[in-house]
Design a protein around this motif. Sequence first.
Motif: not given
Length: 298
Positions: A170-190
Amino acid sequence: MRRRPRWWAELILIAAVYAAYSGGRLLARGDADTAVGHGLAILRIEETLALDLERPLNRLFTAVPALGVPADFAYASLHYLVTPAVLIWLYRRRPAAYPAARTWLMLATLLGLVGFTLLPTCPPRLLGPEHGFVDTMAHFSAYGWWGGEASAPRGLGSFTNQYAAMPSLHVGWALWCGVLLWRYGRTPLLKVLGAAYPLLTVLVVMGTANHYFLDAVAGAAVMGAGLLLTPSARRALDRLQDRVRDRVRDRVRDRIFGGESERNHPRVSGGWETSAGERIPGRRPAPAAADDTPASAR
């Protein structure tokens, strides 16, 4: 790589890996005594290091339904929703980043399966009442679709591995999601969501007594190991794809030229020839005509 992979091939690959993970997770069930022993050992280490943060969180979530019930819904649902949503978002919006991200997720998931197999661990909620934990999902089961025995739909608790607590995917997959949203998200919300989602998941898994704090740490470590292995796995996969492509091309060429002998010495009209070892016919210059003029006349 700018093109998107074929969607149907991706679905088959992801379904195959998830089926292998789910089946292996069920087969990796350890006996209850071993799992309880591992859980108590983790708890003792946390108590020694003053890291047993799951106890006060679990008491808070149990005493305040406004926290406990949403946390139970989050634990039972979000990893099934957010992780595929991020995969689809990457596939559609960041096709160049998608293959490596997908490989990273799959490698880390399979590493987590190794952890479940080698270290079956009883979660805090299944320890005896003397240890002070309350299973909030059982406590608030009347509010949700899950049963009191697990985070699965009612009646399907026997189809889950209750001792797959270490590491916390649960934590591992959430970390994966968080890293990718931070890395590739173009908006402050992401980017804010990318930072908040893993932290929220850590609180949820501990407050619901489904994981120890060290399970969360191990989940992050598994994702780190998967990230380090991803480049090597990608190179190996590329080599495998090249070999398959070469074999298919050779078979097609054999069918076109009619066999090995014709493949090695084919001759094509218009001066195009291939010699042994060549893959593509090339035009050969016509041989020079013999010059019969006597040397004295030249």
